[in-house]
Design an enzyme around this catalytic site. Structure first.
Site, PDB file in Angstrom:
ATOM      1  N   GLU A 109      10.964  11.008   1.689  1.00 41.53           N
ATOM      2  CA  GLU A 109      10.421  10.291   0.583  1.00 41.53           C
ATOM      3  C   GLU A 109       9.049   9.729   0.977  1.00 41.53           C
ATOM      4  O   GLU A 109       9.250   9.001   1.982  1.00 41.53           O
ATOM      5  CB  GLU A 109      11.475   9.524  -0.020  1.00 41.53           C
ATOM      6  CG  GLU A 109      10.928   8.609  -1.369  1.00 41.53           C
ATOM      7  CD  GLU A 109      12.038   8.087  -2.179  1.00 41.53           C
ATOM      8  OE1 GLU A 109      13.327   8.732  -1.991  1.00 41.53           O
ATOM      9  OE2 GLU A 109      11.937   7.129  -2.478  1.00 41.53           O
ATOM     10  N   ASP A 111       6.632   6.621  -0.872  1.00 39.52           N
ATOM     11  CA  ASP A 111       6.702   5.551  -1.889  1.00 39.52           C
ATOM     12  C   ASP A 111       5.650   4.546  -1.857  1.00 39.52           C
ATOM     13  O   ASP A 111       5.203   3.814  -1.094  1.00 39.52           O
ATOM     14  CB  ASP A 111       8.042   4.586  -1.835  1.00 39.52           C
ATOM     15  CG  ASP A 111       9.307   5.399  -1.752  1.00 39.52           C
ATOM     16  OD1 ASP A 111       9.182   6.492  -2.268  1.00 39.52           O
ATOM     17  OD2 ASP A 111      10.442   4.921  -1.440  1.00 39.52           O
ATOM     18  N   GLU A 113       5.706   1.224  -4.643  1.00 40.01           N
ATOM     19  CA  GLU A 113       6.492   0.539  -5.379  1.00 40.01           C
ATOM     20  C   GLU A 113       5.601  -0.584  -5.822  1.00 40.01           C
ATOM     21  O   GLU A 113       5.442  -1.456  -4.778  1.00 40.01           O
ATOM     22  CB  GLU A 113       7.667   0.307  -4.798  1.00 40.01           C
ATOM     23  CG  GLU A 113       8.817   1.614  -4.438  1.00 40.01           C
ATOM     24  CD  GLU A 113      10.224   1.395  -3.771  1.00 40.01           C
ATOM     25  OE1 GLU A 113      10.866   1.705  -4.192  1.00 40.01           O
ATOM     26  OE2 GLU A 113       9.974   0.512  -3.080  1.00 40.01           O
ATOM     27  N   GLN A 126       4.599  -2.656  -2.391  1.00 36.51           N
ATOM     28  CA  GLN A 126       5.706  -2.187  -1.318  1.00 36.51           C
ATOM     29  C   GLN A 126       5.388  -0.680  -1.019  1.00 36.51           C
ATOM     30  O   GLN A 126       5.420   0.007  -2.084  1.00 36.51           O
ATOM     31  CB  GLN A 126       7.081  -2.567  -1.541  1.00 36.51           C
ATOM     32  CG  GLN A 126       7.929  -1.934  -0.456  1.00 36.51           C
ATOM     33  CD  GLN A 126       9.541  -2.439  -0.828  1.00 36.51           C
ATOM     34  OE1 GLN A 126       9.734  -3.766  -0.602  1.00 36.51           O
ATOM     35  NE2 GLN A 126      10.325  -1.506  -1.349  1.00 36.51           N
ATOM     36  N   THR A 127       5.326  -0.350   0.285  1.00 39.19           N
ATOM     37  CA  THR A 127       5.337   1.052   0.675  1.00 39.19           C
ATOM     38  C   THR A 127       6.357   1.363   1.508  1.00 39.19           C
ATOM     39  O   THR A 127       6.932   0.558   2.336  1.00 39.19           O
ATOM     40  CB  THR A 127       3.987   1.638   1.151  1.00 39.19           C
ATOM     41  OG1 THR A 127       3.581   0.813   2.532  1.00 39.19           O
ATOM     42  CG2 THR A 127       2.779   1.459   0.514  1.00 39.19           C
ATOM     43  N   ASN A 128       6.982   2.570   1.336  1.00 40.39           N
ATOM     44  CA  ASN A 128       8.351   3.056   2.330  1.00 40.39           C
ATOM     45  C   ASN A 128       8.293   4.314   2.417  1.00 40.39           C
ATOM     46  O   ASN A 128       7.461   5.178   1.876  1.00 40.39           O
ATOM     47  CB  ASN A 128       9.633   2.652   1.586  1.00 40.39           C
ATOM     48  CG  ASN A 128      10.728   2.453   2.247  1.00 40.39           C
ATOM     49  OD1 ASN A 128      10.709   2.663   3.486  1.00 40.39           O
ATOM     50  ND2 ASN A 128      11.913   2.106   1.814  1.00 40.39           N
ATOM     51  N   ARG A 137      11.804   1.297   5.973  1.00 39.29           N
ATOM     52  CA  ARG A 137      10.421   1.364   6.579  1.00 39.29           C
ATOM     53  C   ARG A 137       9.212   0.521   5.895  1.00 39.29           C
ATOM     54  O   ARG A 137       8.349   1.226   5.560  1.00 39.29           O
ATOM     55  CB  ARG A 137      10.050   2.749   7.037  1.00 39.29           C
ATOM     56  CG  ARG A 137      10.416   3.053   8.453  1.00 39.29           C
ATOM     57  CD  ARG A 137      11.930   3.513   8.728  1.00 39.29           C
ATOM     58  NE  ARG A 137      11.895   3.904  10.261  1.00 39.29           N
ATOM     59  CZ  ARG A 137      13.112   4.157  10.620  1.00 39.29           C
ATOM     60  NH1 ARG A 137      14.244   3.940   9.875  1.00 39.29           N
ATOM     61  NH2 ARG A 137      13.126   4.576  11.980  1.00 39.29           N
ATOM     62  N   GLU A 138       9.823  -0.408   5.047  1.00 40.91           N
ATOM     63  CA  GLU A 138       9.017  -1.158   4.168  1.00 40.91           C
ATOM     64  C   GLU A 138       7.849  -1.857   4.642  1.00 40.91           C
ATOM     65  O   GLU A 138       7.878  -2.525   5.816  1.00 40.91           O
ATOM     66  CB  GLU A 138       9.800  -1.942   3.369  1.00 40.91           C
ATOM     67  CG  GLU A 138      11.061  -1.389   2.477  1.00 40.91           C
ATOM     68  CD  GLU A 138      12.276  -1.533   3.345  1.00 40.91           C
ATOM     69  OE1 GLU A 138      12.261  -1.840   4.748  1.00 40.91           O
ATOM     70  OE2 GLU A 138      13.294  -1.081   2.706  1.00 40.91           O
ATOM     71  N   GLY A 207      13.260 -11.798  -4.149  1.00 40.95           N
ATOM     72  CA  GLY A 207      14.710 -11.546  -3.629  1.00 40.95           C
ATOM     73  C   GLY A 207      15.599 -11.436  -4.635  1.00 40.95           C
ATOM     74  O   GLY A 207      16.800 -11.388  -4.617  1.00 40.95           O
ATOM     75  N   ARG A 283      15.750  -8.416  11.585  1.00 38.97           N
ATOM     76  CA  ARG A 283      16.396  -6.988  11.038  1.00 38.97           C
ATOM     77  C   ARG A 283      16.620  -5.997  11.978  1.00 38.97           C
ATOM     78  O   ARG A 283      17.570  -5.395  12.088  1.00 38.97           O
ATOM     79  CB  ARG A 283      15.662  -6.661   9.828  1.00 38.97           C
ATOM     80  CG  ARG A 283      16.010  -5.364   8.982  1.00 38.97           C
ATOM     81  CD  ARG A 283      14.777  -5.043   8.158  1.00 38.97           C
ATOM     82  NE  ARG A 283      15.596  -3.954   7.242  1.00 38.97           N
ATOM     83  CZ  ARG A 283      14.773  -3.177   6.368  1.00 38.97           C
ATOM     84  NH1 ARG A 283      13.349  -3.515   6.366  1.00 38.97           N
ATOM     85  NH2 ARG A 283      14.890  -2.141   5.382  1.00 38.97           N
TER      86      ARG A 283
END
Length: 305
Positions: A109, A111, A113, A126-128, A137-138, A207, A283
């Site tokens: 995928e 993305d 977003e 936001q891309t992923n 992998r944002e 969030g 993270r």
């Protein structure tokens, strides 16, 4: 940061750097509503009288979406989008590619977003990327314009060397094929193209602290100028897959950013980057940092990572 302040900073930075944008020259195929399937709440899909502008609506937590009838593997994919205005907190507008019609456990995928916000505060893009069902992998960026005021082009260049996300003609994210055993690069599965609008107020704005204000509904996103110049998938494997280097998007000039594109890319990271997973050591502590982070460096401020 207020929208007006953000735009003022962007204008000053752009003027001082005098960046030249490398134009993308393509032989593109236009896609029309007949090239898509309305796979989610088709009654929320609309078109202009001339059929050149499409819309998706979100009302009372009921979103909508569509996907292409065909899959593609490698090429250039571009759509102009005008995002929902007013108070769009919690509203998520997507434009993405996926190897499955659904969130399957082994999907690839790619993305875009767009995460809505309260009035006067900027959208976040936001891309992923997912490979074989693994994401996380944002990257997040502010935009240097108001994406609700007019149409802007959001594009993907995808070949076996790099995957590049563009906003208008500016590259904002690059994933390089490092061609090693655990390489996190989606290059083995053809993908559909999707777009949707839906309520993500459990996470999308601050969030999940800011919820969608339904008194502003319907939230409507608009789409136009959908172009594809790509290898269309035909089972078991299309002939074009072995001749991709005959296309501009898989010739040597498209295997890496040009000098001016690299300059634009660095400008974006320096001034508009909000979040990058490779910088998130809480993270991903050192032993668990994704391997591609060592080869997909960015400039952030005056530092390279």
């Amino acid at each position: 940061m207020a929208m007006a302040t953000l735009f003022s900073i962007a204008a000053l930075v752009a003027a001082s750097l005098l960046l030249s944008v490398s134009k993308v020259q393509t032989q593109q195929t236009s896609l029309y509503p007949s090239d898509f399937t309305r796979n989610w709440a088709p009654q929320m899909f609309g078109t202009s009288q001339n059929g050149q502008i499409w819309s998706l609506s979100l009302i009372n937590a009921t979103g909508s979406g569509y996907l292409t009838n065909n899959k593609y593997q490698f090429g250039w994919f571009s759509m102009k989008i005008k995002l929902a205005g007013s108070d769009a907190a919690g509203v998520v507008t997507t434009y993405f590619m996926c190897s499955e019609n659904g969130a399957g456990p082994t999907r690839d995928e790619v993305d875009f977003e767009f995460l809505g916000n309260v009035s006067g505060q900027p959208y976040i893009l936001q891309t992923n990327v997912y490979k074989n069902g693994t994401g996380g992998r944002e990257m997040r960026h502010f935009l240097w314009f108001d994406p609700t005021a007019d149409f802007h082009a959001y594009s993907v260049l995808w070949n076996n060397h790099q995957l590049v996300f563009f906003v208008d003609e500016t590259p904002i994210r690059v994933l390089t094929n490092t061609d090693y055993a655990n390489n996190f690069f989606p290059n083995t599965k053809p993908m559909y193209l999707f777009s949707s609008i839906w309520c993500g107020d459990t996470w999308a704005t601050e969030g999940g602290l800011v919820k969608t204000n339904w008194t502003y509904a319907p939230f409507i996103s608009y789409y136009t100028d959908f172009y594809v110049d790509a290898c269309k998938w035909v089972d078991p494997s299309p002939a074009c897959l072995s001749t991709t280097t005959q296309n501009w998007w898989d010739q040597s000039g498209a295997w890496q950013l040009t000098a001016s594109q690299q300059e634009d890319y660095n400008w974006v990271q320096k001034n508009f980057l909000v979040y990058y997973y490779c910088l998130d050591t809480e993270r991903y502590p050192a032993p668990t940092m994704p391997e591609e982070c060592s080869s997909n460096t960015i400039q952030y401020g005056n530092q390279y990572y």
